[in-house]
Scaffold this motif. Sequence first.
Motif, PDB file in Angstrom:
ATOM      1  N   ILE A  87       0.699  -1.036   0.050  1.00 33.86           N
ATOM      2  CA  ILE A  87       0.004   0.094  -0.063  1.00 33.86           C
ATOM      3  C   ILE A  87       0.798   1.238   0.135  1.00 33.86           C
ATOM      4  CG2 ILE A  87      -1.648   1.378   1.271  1.00 33.86           C
ATOM      5  CD1 ILE A  87      -2.475  -1.439   2.775  1.00 33.86           C
ATOM      6  N   ALA A  88       0.669   2.085  -0.976  1.00 33.56           N
ATOM      7  CA  ALA A  88       1.270   3.233  -1.086  1.00 33.56           C
ATOM      8  C   ALA A  88       0.301   4.478  -0.897  1.00 33.56           C
ATOM      9  CB  ALA A  88       2.241   3.469  -2.412  1.00 33.56           C
ATOM     10  N   VAL A  89       0.731   5.376  -0.012  1.00 32.45           N
ATOM     11  CA  VAL A  89      -0.205   6.694  -0.002  1.00 32.45           C
ATOM     12  C   VAL A  89       0.320   7.672  -1.063  1.00 32.45           C
ATOM     13  CG1 VAL A  89      -0.901   8.570   1.519  1.00 32.45           C
ATOM     14  CG2 VAL A  89      -0.344   6.353   2.589  1.00 32.45           C
ATOM     15  N   MET A  90      -0.670   7.908  -1.941  1.00 28.27           N
ATOM     16  CA  MET A  90      -0.354   8.596  -2.983  1.00 28.27           C
ATOM     17  C   MET A  90      -0.653  10.097  -2.714  1.00 28.27           C
ATOM     18  SD  MET A  90       0.584   6.445  -4.861  1.00 28.27           S
ATOM     19  CE  MET A  90       1.026   7.379  -6.596  1.00 28.27           C
ATOM     20  N   SER A  91      -1.532  10.409  -1.844  1.00 31.18           N
ATOM     21  CA  SER A  91      -2.028  11.982  -1.444  1.00 31.18           C
ATOM     22  C   SER A  91      -2.815  11.904  -0.431  1.00 31.18           C
ATOM     23  CB  SER A  91      -2.886  12.306  -2.865  1.00 31.18           C
ATOM     24  OG  SER A  91      -4.224  11.800  -2.730  1.00 31.18           O
ATOM     25  N   GLY A  92      -2.714  13.063   0.513  1.00 26.74           N
ATOM     26  CA  GLY A  92      -3.671  12.830   1.868  1.00 26.74           C
ATOM     27  C   GLY A  92      -2.797  12.126   3.077  1.00 26.74           C
ATOM     28  N   GLN A  93      -3.517  11.820   3.816  1.00 22.90           N
ATOM     29  CA  GLN A  93      -3.143  11.061   4.909  1.00 22.90           C
ATOM     30  C   GLN A  93      -4.217  10.127   5.506  1.00 22.90           C
ATOM     31  OE1 GLN A  93      -1.799  14.207   7.712  1.00 22.90           O
ATOM     32  NE2 GLN A  93      -3.712  13.820   8.860  1.00 22.90           N
ATOM     33  N   VAL A  94      -3.849   9.005   6.321  1.00 23.93           N
ATOM     34  CA  VAL A  94      -4.899   7.993   6.648  1.00 23.93           C
ATOM     35  C   VAL A  94      -4.230   7.445   7.930  1.00 23.93           C
ATOM     36  CG1 VAL A  94      -3.926   6.147   5.012  1.00 23.93           C
ATOM     37  CG2 VAL A  94      -6.441   6.216   6.080  1.00 23.93           C
ATOM     38  N   CYS A  95      -4.990   7.037   8.915  1.00 26.34           N
ATOM     39  CA  CYS A  95      -4.575   6.445  10.105  1.00 26.34           C
ATOM     40  C   CYS A  95      -4.963   4.885   9.996  1.00 26.34           C
ATOM     41  CB  CYS A  95      -5.373   6.945  11.266  1.00 26.34           C
ATOM     42  SG  CYS A  95      -4.574   6.272  12.763  1.00 26.34           S
ATOM     43  N   LEU A  96      -3.766   3.961   9.858  1.00 26.97           N
ATOM     44  CA  LEU A  96      -3.877   2.444  10.056  1.00 26.97           C
ATOM     45  C   LEU A  96      -4.217   2.501  11.710  1.00 26.97           C
ATOM     46  CD1 LEU A  96      -3.759  -0.418   9.130  1.00 26.97           C
ATOM     47  CD2 LEU A  96      -1.291  -0.240   9.488  1.00 26.97           C
ATOM     48  N   ILE A  97      -5.487   1.580  11.809  1.00 27.12           N
ATOM     49  CA  ILE A  97      -5.834   1.206  13.151  1.00 27.12           C
ATOM     50  C   ILE A  97      -5.445  -0.399  13.360  1.00 27.12           C
ATOM     51  CG2 ILE A  97      -7.530   1.343  14.756  1.00 27.12           C
ATOM     52  CD1 ILE A  97      -8.780   3.713  13.132  1.00 27.12           C
ATOM     53  N   LEU A  98      -4.735  -0.660  14.345  1.00 25.31           N
ATOM     54  CA  LEU A  98      -4.709  -2.180  14.724  1.00 25.31           C
ATOM     55  C   LEU A  98      -5.276  -1.945  15.995  1.00 25.31           C
ATOM     56  CD1 LEU A  98      -0.892  -2.296  13.457  1.00 25.31           C
ATOM     57  CD2 LEU A  98      -2.930  -2.978  12.304  1.00 25.31           C
ATOM     58  N   PRO A  99      -5.420  -3.344  16.557  1.00 27.95           N
ATOM     59  CA  PRO A  99      -5.942  -3.509  17.941  1.00 27.95           C
ATOM     60  C   PRO A  99      -4.821  -2.787  18.989  1.00 27.95           C
ATOM     61  CG  PRO A  99      -6.144  -5.544  16.707  1.00 27.95           C
ATOM     62  CD  PRO A  99      -5.268  -4.793  15.909  1.00 27.95           C
ATOM     63  N   GLU A 100      -3.790  -2.694  18.959  1.00 28.11           N
ATOM     64  CA  GLU A 100      -2.758  -2.377  19.833  1.00 28.11           C
ATOM     65  C   GLU A 100      -2.207  -0.944  19.556  1.00 28.11           C
ATOM     66  OE1 GLU A 100      -2.257  -5.256  17.924  1.00 28.11           O
ATOM     67  OE2 GLU A 100      -3.075  -6.620  19.300  1.00 28.11           O
ATOM     68  N   GLN A 101      -2.371  -0.454  18.193  1.00 23.11           N
ATOM     69  CA  GLN A 101      -1.895   1.015  18.015  1.00 23.11           C
ATOM     70  C   GLN A 101      -2.440   1.491  16.680  1.00 23.11           C
ATOM     71  OE1 GLN A 101       2.082  -0.711  16.732  1.00 23.11           O
ATOM     72  NE2 GLN A 101       2.183   1.198  15.830  1.00 23.11           N
ATOM     73  N   ARG A 102      -2.208   3.154  16.710  1.00 18.92           N
ATOM     74  CA  ARG A 102      -2.723   3.621  15.474  1.00 18.92           C
ATOM     75  C   ARG A 102      -1.398   4.184  14.876  1.00 18.92           C
ATOM     76  NH1 ARG A 102      -8.018   5.766  16.279  1.00 18.92           N
ATOM     77  NH2 ARG A 102      -7.702   7.492  14.609  1.00 18.92           N
ATOM     78  N   LEU A 103      -1.351   4.207  13.602  1.00 25.25           N
ATOM     79  CA  LEU A 103      -0.182   4.695  12.718  1.00 25.25           C
ATOM     80  C   LEU A 103      -0.646   5.564  11.627  1.00 25.25           C
ATOM     81  CD1 LEU A 103       2.770   4.513  12.047  1.00 25.25           C
ATOM     82  CD2 LEU A 103       2.208   2.741  10.433  1.00 25.25           C
ATOM     83  N   LEU A 104      -0.008   6.703  11.621  1.00 30.27           N
ATOM     84  CA  LEU A 104      -0.503   7.827  10.878  1.00 30.27           C
ATOM     85  C   LEU A 104       0.191   7.743   9.578  1.00 30.27           C
ATOM     86  CD1 LEU A 104      -2.352  10.226   9.973  1.00 30.27           C
ATOM     87  CD2 LEU A 104      -0.624  11.826  11.101  1.00 30.27           C
TER      88      LEU A 104
END
Length: 143
Positions: A87-104
């Motif tokens: 997965i490549a972020v082409m534009s903008g931003q998104v938060c990946l949410i896992l049970p143990e953490q969040r990654l911007l």
Amino acid sequence: VQNHDGKNTVLADGAPPVAFELNGTTITRLWESGSTPVELPIQGDATLSAGNAYREEFVGTSFYFADLPPGSGGESPLHRNATLDYIAVMSGQVCLILPEQRLLLRAGDVLVQGGTLHTWENTSDEPCRLLVVVITGKDTQPS
């Protein structure tokens, strides 16, 4: 692709014809292979037959854009797929949410995800576009 004379030619050029909404996200299918390894040379345009990369009977690769509108999140519950996703972020931003953490993740970031329990959230004021390559995997986790 090679045409019937053995000459190289462009198979398709233009806007992708297959797009749909899934849990508030617009998915634009770009290509799909029905198996791996892929038989070459390519014989036809696989864009029209591209479907949901996460369908149970699918084996192969899928290539698509995912456009998450501003403020989206919560439409898709935590889920896990038996796939390897590039997965490549082409534009903008998104938060990946896992049970143990969040990654911007921001434009230019790349994520390799393999069968993790996850969901996505775009809490920004801008749309986010992801470029995704999915490869079906073999699930070795107990159900």
